[in-house]
Design a protein around this motif. Structure first.
Motif, PDB file in Angstrom:
ATOM      1  N   TYR A   1       0.799  -1.145  -0.076  1.00 34.96           N
ATOM      2  CA  TYR A   1       0.034  -0.036   0.117  1.00 34.96           C
ATOM      3  C   TYR A   1       0.679   1.282  -0.020  1.00 34.96           C
ATOM      4  CZ  TYR A   1      -3.471   3.387   1.371  1.00 34.96           C
ATOM      5  OH  TYR A   1      -4.318   4.502   1.582  1.00 34.96           O
ATOM      6  N   SER A   2       1.776   1.374   0.698  1.00 38.33           N
ATOM      7  CA  SER A   2       2.987   2.404   0.682  1.00 38.33           C
ATOM      8  C   SER A   2       3.451   2.608  -0.570  1.00 38.33           C
ATOM      9  CB  SER A   2       3.857   2.143   1.920  1.00 38.33           C
ATOM     10  OG  SER A   2       5.187   3.058   1.630  1.00 38.33           O
ATOM     11  N   VAL A   3       3.935   1.596  -1.493  1.00 32.90           N
ATOM     12  CA  VAL A   3       4.629   1.597  -2.664  1.00 32.90           C
ATOM     13  C   VAL A   3       3.449   2.261  -3.560  1.00 32.90           C
ATOM     14  CG1 VAL A   3       5.520   0.548  -4.732  1.00 32.90           C
ATOM     15  CG2 VAL A   3       6.175  -0.137  -2.381  1.00 32.90           C
ATOM     16  N   TYR A   4       2.113   1.671  -3.501  1.00 34.51           N
ATOM     17  CA  TYR A   4       1.082   2.091  -4.450  1.00 34.51           C
ATOM     18  C   TYR A   4       0.857   3.861  -4.264  1.00 34.51           C
ATOM     19  CZ  TYR A   4      -3.531   2.283  -6.286  1.00 34.51           C
ATOM     20  OH  TYR A   4      -4.712   2.601  -7.235  1.00 34.51           O
ATOM     21  N   THR A   5       0.626   4.054  -2.807  1.00 34.38           N
ATOM     22  CA  THR A   5       0.356   5.444  -2.639  1.00 34.38           C
ATOM     23  C   THR A   5       1.357   6.308  -2.717  1.00 34.38           C
ATOM     24  OG1 THR A   5       0.368   4.959  -0.090  1.00 34.38           O
ATOM     25  CG2 THR A   5      -1.624   4.651  -1.330  1.00 34.38           C
ATOM     26  N   GLY A   6       2.645   5.784  -2.523  1.00 29.91           N
ATOM     27  CA  GLY A   6       3.979   6.776  -2.413  1.00 29.91           C
ATOM     28  C   GLY A   6       4.084   7.402  -1.180  1.00 29.91           C
ATOM     29  N   THR A   7       3.325   6.653   0.031  1.00 29.34           N
ATOM     30  CA  THR A   7       3.619   7.371   1.463  1.00 29.34           C
ATOM     31  C   THR A   7       4.786   6.604   2.231  1.00 29.34           C
ATOM     32  OG1 THR A   7       1.749   5.899   2.014  1.00 29.34           O
ATOM     33  CG2 THR A   7       1.240   8.511   1.615  1.00 29.34           C
ATOM     34  N   PRO A   8       5.275   7.132   3.037  1.00 26.96           N
ATOM     35  CA  PRO A   8       6.098   6.412   3.994  1.00 26.96           C
ATOM     36  C   PRO A   8       5.366   5.373   4.822  1.00 26.96           C
ATOM     37  CG  PRO A   8       6.070   8.483   4.693  1.00 26.96           C
ATOM     38  CD  PRO A   8       5.385   8.495   3.527  1.00 26.96           C
TER      39      PRO A   8
ATOM     40  N   LEU B   1     -11.540  -2.356  19.999  1.00 28.38           N
ATOM     41  CA  LEU B   1     -12.483  -1.653  19.189  1.00 28.38           C
ATOM     42  C   LEU B   1     -13.162  -0.770  19.728  1.00 28.38           C
ATOM     43  CD1 LEU B   1     -14.167  -5.094  18.181  1.00 28.38           C
ATOM     44  CD2 LEU B   1     -12.806  -3.629  16.761  1.00 28.38           C
ATOM     45  N   LEU B   2     -13.249  -0.648  20.976  1.00 32.04           N
ATOM     46  CA  LEU B   2     -13.914   0.530  21.790  1.00 32.04           C
ATOM     47  C   LEU B   2     -12.899   2.057  21.898  1.00 32.04           C
ATOM     48  CD1 LEU B   2     -15.909   2.004  23.365  1.00 32.04           C
ATOM     49  CD2 LEU B   2     -14.574   1.061  25.758  1.00 32.04           C
ATOM     50  N   ARG B   3     -11.569   1.631  21.779  1.00 28.97           N
ATOM     51  CA  ARG B   3     -10.501   2.818  21.656  1.00 28.97           C
ATOM     52  C   ARG B   3     -10.667   3.370  20.193  1.00 28.97           C
ATOM     53  NH1 ARG B   3      -6.036   2.223  19.319  1.00 28.97           N
ATOM     54  NH2 ARG B   3      -4.186   3.774  19.630  1.00 28.97           N
ATOM     55  N   THR B   4     -10.701   2.304  19.323  1.00 24.58           N
ATOM     56  CA  THR B   4     -10.651   2.671  17.762  1.00 24.58           C
ATOM     57  C   THR B   4     -11.815   3.699  17.514  1.00 24.58           C
ATOM     58  OG1 THR B   4      -9.698   0.712  17.345  1.00 24.58           O
ATOM     59  CG2 THR B   4     -10.683   1.862  15.427  1.00 24.58           C
ATOM     60  N   PHE B   5     -13.077   3.220  17.861  1.00 29.00           N
ATOM     61  CA  PHE B   5     -14.212   3.963  17.573  1.00 29.00           C
ATOM     62  C   PHE B   5     -14.310   5.120  18.300  1.00 29.00           C
ATOM     63  CE2 PHE B   5     -15.313  -0.247  16.192  1.00 29.00           C
ATOM     64  CZ  PHE B   5     -15.655   0.105  14.705  1.00 29.00           C
ATOM     65  N   LEU B   6     -13.514   5.412  19.503  1.00 26.53           N
ATOM     66  CA  LEU B   6     -13.527   6.620  20.043  1.00 26.53           C
ATOM     67  C   LEU B   6     -12.597   7.685  19.727  1.00 26.53           C
ATOM     68  CD1 LEU B   6     -13.631   5.561  23.885  1.00 26.53           C
ATOM     69  CD2 LEU B   6     -15.482   6.598  22.679  1.00 26.53           C
ATOM     70  N   LEU B   7     -11.572   7.168  18.606  1.00 23.99           N
ATOM     71  CA  LEU B   7     -10.928   7.936  17.933  1.00 23.99           C
ATOM     72  C   LEU B   7     -11.453   8.660  16.536  1.00 23.99           C
ATOM     73  CD1 LEU B   7      -7.809   5.709  17.945  1.00 23.99           C
ATOM     74  CD2 LEU B   7      -8.129   7.474  19.528  1.00 23.99           C
ATOM     75  N   ASP B   8     -10.747   9.592  16.071  1.00 29.92           N
ATOM     76  CA  ASP B   8     -11.163  10.274  14.861  1.00 29.92           C
ATOM     77  C   ASP B   8     -10.671   9.456  13.600  1.00 29.92           C
ATOM     78  OD1 ASP B   8     -12.136  12.090  12.930  1.00 29.92           O
ATOM     79  OD2 ASP B   8     -10.770  13.562  13.331  1.00 29.92           O
ATOM     80  N   LEU B   9     -11.248   8.426  13.010  1.00 35.11           N
ATOM     81  CA  LEU B   9     -10.888   7.787  11.965  1.00 35.11           C
ATOM     82  C   LEU B   9     -10.758   8.475  10.678  1.00 35.11           C
ATOM     83  CD1 LEU B   9     -13.027   4.440  12.755  1.00 35.11           C
ATOM     84  CD2 LEU B   9     -10.740   4.902  13.424  1.00 35.11           C
ATOM     85  N   THR B  10     -11.185   9.824  10.514  1.00 34.02           N
ATOM     86  CA  THR B  10     -11.116  10.493   9.332  1.00 34.02           C
ATOM     87  C   THR B  10      -9.658  10.787   9.048  1.00 34.02           C
ATOM     88  OG1 THR B  10     -11.684  12.645  10.440  1.00 34.02           O
ATOM     89  CG2 THR B  10     -13.461  11.187   9.564  1.00 34.02           C
ATOM     90  N   SER B  11      -9.014  10.954  10.027  1.00 32.43           N
ATOM     91  CA  SER B  11      -7.633  11.259  10.010  1.00 32.43           C
ATOM     92  C   SER B  11      -6.568  10.115   9.756  1.00 32.43           C
ATOM     93  CB  SER B  11      -6.990  12.010  11.182  1.00 32.43           C
ATOM     94  OG  SER B  11      -7.033  11.346  12.080  1.00 32.43           O
ATOM     95  N   PHE B  12      -7.323   8.851   9.764  1.00 31.54           N
ATOM     96  CA  PHE B  12      -6.480   7.521   9.563  1.00 31.54           C
ATOM     97  C   PHE B  12      -6.273   7.217   8.022  1.00 31.54           C
ATOM     98  CE2 PHE B  12      -6.719   5.257  13.708  1.00 31.54           C
ATOM     99  CZ  PHE B  12      -6.586   6.392  14.351  1.00 31.54           C
ATOM    100  N   SER B  13      -5.273   6.544   7.559  1.00 30.11           N
ATOM    101  CA  SER B  13      -5.054   5.856   6.314  1.00 30.11           C
ATOM    102  C   SER B  13      -5.757   4.703   6.203  1.00 30.11           C
ATOM    103  CB  SER B  13      -3.730   5.821   5.972  1.00 30.11           C
ATOM    104  OG  SER B  13      -3.051   4.809   6.789  1.00 30.11           O
ATOM    105  N   ALA B  14      -6.117   4.066   5.146  1.00 31.14           N
ATOM    106  CA  ALA B  14      -6.669   2.875   5.020  1.00 31.14           C
ATOM    107  C   ALA B  14      -6.343   1.743   5.774  1.00 31.14           C
ATOM    108  CB  ALA B  14      -6.708   2.592   3.347  1.00 31.14           C
ATOM    109  N   THR B  15      -4.678   1.731   5.807  1.00 31.48           N
ATOM    110  CA  THR B  15      -4.082   0.596   6.358  1.00 31.48           C
ATOM    111  C   THR B  15      -3.968   0.745   7.940  1.00 31.48           C
ATOM    112  OG1 THR B  15      -2.066   1.935   6.284  1.00 31.48           O
ATOM    113  CG2 THR B  15      -2.510   0.012   4.731  1.00 31.48           C
ATOM    114  N   GLU B  16      -4.157   2.171   8.582  1.00 32.60           N
ATOM    115  CA  GLU B  16      -4.397   2.347   9.921  1.00 32.60           C
ATOM    116  C   GLU B  16      -5.784   1.812  10.196  1.00 32.60           C
ATOM    117  OE1 GLU B  16      -1.401   6.127  10.643  1.00 32.60           O
ATOM    118  OE2 GLU B  16      -3.364   6.417  10.019  1.00 32.60           O
TER     119      GLU B  16
END
Length: 365
Positions: free
Chosen positions: A73-80, A150-165
């Motif tokens: 995914y990193s190679v495809y998107t060009g992100t580190p 899962l509770l921790r994840t859904f309490l976070l702002d997922l809009t700032s996450f990449s697809a792999t995150e």
């Protein structure tokens, strides 16, 4: 699905043990093997080797597979990737594979300890000590850890996450890495808490004729240390991942939360091995005291004026019995209470100090 998986890899889901088809002897099985078999990894393992635990195939496939996805995914998107920004993160998959190996190693070692201590011959209900991991424990820990992640994840702002995150937090951490850590934690809890507790409350007693002079508890004591060494490795890896990337970077610093978590986990692990050592020490002290008291009572039954050291005598014809009891008292008295030697104490203290020393060293550089 569970019936098919059990048929492939020989797992008896009711007992949590495998059956060796060659000699019919049961050998220890892990919850993670059953979990992996439910997902079809039992069949994959059988294709490679009938004796290959499904958990090894599960861990290798999922961990390496996820690494490939992240890099691709990193190679495809060009992100580190995280591994480029923090190369020490490569220690994470290594530590997970070590956790799987450690779980198998510790479970096999525990079975060997039970054999060496002759628990089947000495205990009225040996299965309480031999089958040391309750069936409900790993499933309960899995539900707890997955739920918390899962509770921790859904309490976070997922809009700032990449697809792999997002995939990592919603799926990989709770349902791939989680079972691996749960398995190791289950074995660790069993060795450090359940085994010493059940032994202390059993009728097994102390082997006072032990040539090592530690009441026959040396195998279990060594295993308790071995289990803690794996935890030390994990804490050192955590310290390297957390602190090493900020070395030489004045503009970066480790958060107070990360330092607090490390210290809290370190203190908790000290409490675990401290509990195990305390239980063995108390068990030996109690058994030794009770046996000496019993022998002294028997010796006094052969004496006249047993409470006066200047006047007591042995009854006629009882000299041999009295001398035999004295030898037995000396044998019991010479048994050391675990941990009894400088070597044992130094190993324990050194293993306790290493993780914190590494953290302090990295944080001050």
């Amino acid at each position: 699905m569970s019936d098919d998986g059990a048929a492939v890899d020989g797992t008896d889901s009711g007992t949590g043990r495998n059956e060796d088809s060659e000699n019919g002897e049961a050998y220890p099985d892990l919850w993670l093997d059953q979990f992996a078999s439910y997902l079809g990894f039992g069949r994959l393992a059988a294709l490679v080797d009938e004796d290959l635990p499904p958990s090894y195939v599960y861990a290798t496939t999922t961990i390496v597979g996820w690494l490939a996805v992240v890099v691709g995914y990193s190679v495809y998107t060009g992100t580190p990737t995280i591994y480029e920004t923090n190369p020490y993160f490569l220690l994470q998959p290594i530590a997970l594979l070590v956790a799987v190996y450690g779980s198998h190693s510790l479970r096999r070692s525990y079975a060997d300890v039970m054999d060496e201590m002759r628990i089947r011959d000495r205990a009225e209900k040996p299965e309480q000590l031999i089958d040391i991991v309750p069936e409900w424990l790993p499933w309960s820990l899995f539900a707890l850890t997955a739920g918390m992640q899962l509770l921790r994840t859904f309490l976070l702002d997922l809009t700032s996450f990449s697809a792999t995150e997002i995939v990592a937090n919603v799926f990989v951490f709770p349902f791939v890495y989680g079972p691996i850590l749960v398995q190791f934690l289950s074995i660790y809890i069993a060795i450090e808490f359940i085994a010493p507790w059940r032994l202390t409350n059993s009728e097994v007693g102390i082997h006072f004729l032990d040539p090592h002079g530690v009441g026959g508890l040396r195998p279990l004591g060594e295993l308790i240390k071995k289990a803690y060494y794996y935890v030390v490795f994990g804490l050192v890896v955590y310290a390297l991942i957390t602190y090493a990337p900020v070395l030489g970077s004045p503009e970066q610093e480790v958060s107070a939360a990360a330092s607090t978590i490390f210290t809290a986990v370190w203190v908790l692990t000290i409490a675990t091995i401290g509990f195990a050592v305390f239980m063995l020490h108390r068990f030996m002290h109690r058994e030794k005291h009770d046996e000496i008291q019993r022998l002294e009572d028997e010796l006094r039954s052969y004496m006249v004026d047993p409470w006066d050291v200047t006047k007591y005598t042995i009854e006629d014809g009882k000299e041999k019995e009295a001398e035999d009891i004295r030898r037995r008292i000396e044998q019991v008295s010479s048994t050391s209470e675990y941990p009894a030697t400088f070597n044992i104490w130094s190993q324990l203290l050194l293993s306790v100090a290493i993780p914190k020393a590494v953290q302090l060293l990295l944080s001050t550089l």
